[in-house]
Design a protein around this motif. Structure first.
Motif, short mmCIF file in Angstrom:
data_model
loop_
_atom_site.label_atom_id
_atom_site.label_comp_id
_atom_site.label_asym_id
_atom_site.label_seq_id
_atom_site.Cartn_x
_atom_site.Cartn_y
_atom_site.Cartn_z
N ILE B 70 0.57 -1.01 -0.07
CA ILE B 70 -0.29 0.04 -0.05
C ILE B 70 1.08 1.58 0.22
O ILE B 70 0.51 1.81 -0.80
CB ILE B 70 -0.91 -0.05 1.08
CG1 ILE B 70 -1.76 -0.85 0.72
CG2 ILE B 70 -1.87 1.13 1.40
CD1 ILE B 70 -3.01 -1.10 -0.24
N LEU B 73 2.24 1.29 -3.69
CA LEU B 73 0.74 1.88 -4.58
C LEU B 73 0.92 3.81 -4.24
O LEU B 73 0.52 4.37 -4.44
CB LEU B 73 -0.51 1.51 -4.25
CG LEU B 73 -0.61 -0.12 -4.87
CD1 LEU B 73 -1.84 -0.42 -4.19
CD2 LEU B 73 0.25 0.12 -5.88
N LEU B 74 1.03 4.03 -2.64
CA LEU B 74 0.46 5.46 -2.70
C LEU B 74 1.43 6.26 -2.42
O LEU B 74 1.48 7.55 -3.27
CB LEU B 74 0.50 5.91 -0.40
CG LEU B 74 -0.94 5.17 -0.26
CD1 LEU B 74 -0.82 5.14 1.58
CD2 LEU B 74 -1.85 5.88 -0.42
N ALA B 77 2.08 5.40 -7.68
CA ALA B 77 0.02 4.95 -8.49
C ALA B 77 -0.25 6.33 -8.05
O ALA B 77 -1.62 6.03 -8.60
CB ALA B 77 -0.19 3.53 -8.12
#
Lengths: 250, 78
Positions: B70, B73-74, B77
């Motif tokens: 996560i 991703l943060l 993305a």
């Protein structure tokens, strides 16, 4: 300041971080506690190694569920397509609250299930003969502890998908009140499931430990476990009621 | 505003990995501690105990890996 979709993104990103971060704390500790007792039980009963490793993995998988719920919610927060300006401040509050609800809500059940698993493995190490009975009781106890994580997941998903968009003709006071109601519902279920999750796990853990010492009293012990777990669960249900009221009745 | 959204994603990534590392660390340490205790009492089963310790730690690590995913991703993305 003019409202833009970026406010919703800010809330969703912070919510996603909080959700997985908080949920990982207890799942990690709980699984470690289980594995520690499994390793120690192996030292006492090397012959029961297959049985112990299997039970350890089952117990860890159940302990993990809270963290997996949090992972799903945080992926939904990042990629769920909420970033449109129509949502308004209502969506800002509800996305942040969704992250808080599942993040904090998974902490108690994680510690609780981990404790149950650890005590059960200790007990199996003492009495490998009764491993089936202990295992059944362990799964019942962990399922009871995980109901709290499921309450948190339900509130989290309701906050993601059932909260209204902000209407255009409301006053600032109404916006603040409704947003705080959503935020409060995330906080109430997050903190409200903390205690019950740990407590039910403790009840089930002690029961399993004692079944290993006195297997003949299994029926009595299981009955008392249900009674204790039901009483401990009550405050989680109060929190669920208040969280639902804050979402739907304000 | 765009910059603040980016900043909050980075803040979220920090919170996520920081808190997410807490639990697995404590849990894996407990496993290793118990394994050492077991090996000290029964050194002939050291191989079996080490194997179980590593399996248990691998599962405990999973939540740390979720946090890492996560966080990445943060950071990359968003």
């Amino acid at each position: 300041m003019e409202f833009s979709a970026d406010f919703i993104r800010i809330a969703a990103y912070i919510g996603a971080g909080l959700s997985v971060g908080m949920a990982s704390i207890s799942a990690g500790v709980g699984e470690g506690y289980t594995a520690g007792h499994a390793t120690y039980a192996l030292m006492r009963q090397p012959k029961a190694s297959d049985n112990l490793v299997r039970n350890m993995l089952v117990s860890q998988a159940v302990t993990e569920t809270g963290a997996i719920f949090a992972l799903v919610v945080s992926l939904l927060l990042i990629f769920g397509g909420f970033f449109t300006a129509e949502g308004g401040w209502y969506k800002v509050a509800s996305l942040l609250a969704a992250g808080i609800a599942i993040g904090f809500g998974s902490i108690g059940p994680g510690f609780g299930s981990g404790y149950t698993g650890g005590q059960s493995l200790k007990s199996i190490g003492r009495m490998p003969k009764h491993s089936n009975a202990i295992m059944n009781n362990m799964l019942i106890g962990q399922a009871l502890a995980q109901t709290d994580a499921i309450f948190a997941l339900v509130i989290s998903l309701l906050l993601l998908y059932s909260t209204p968009n902000q209407p255009s003709n409301v006053t600032a006071g109404t916006i603040i009140a409704i947003s705080m109601a959503f935020l409060g519902s995330g906080i109430v279920i997050g903190l409200g499931t903390f205690g019950p999750g740990i407590a039910i796990g403790y009840v089930a853990g002690r029961t399993n430990d004692m079944i290993g010492r006195n297997p003949r009293q299994r029926g009595l012990l299981t009955r008392t476990m249900f009674l204790g777990a039901a009483v401990s669960e009550s405050t989680a249900i109060y929190s669920l009621v208040i969280a639902l009221l804050l979402i739907f009745a304000i | 505003m765009e910059q603040i959204a980016r900043a909050s994603a980075l803040l979220g990534a920090g919170i996520c990995m920081g808190l997410g590392a807490l639990g697995p660390g404590v849990g894996e340490g407990f496993v290793a501690g118990k394994a050492c205790e077991g090996i000290a009492r029964s050194p002939e089963n050291a191989g079996l105990l080490t194997r179980t310790m590593l399996i248990g730690q691998a599962v405990s690590e999973s939540t740390g890996i979720y946090s890492l995913v996560i966080s990445l991703l943060l950071i990359f993305a968003t």
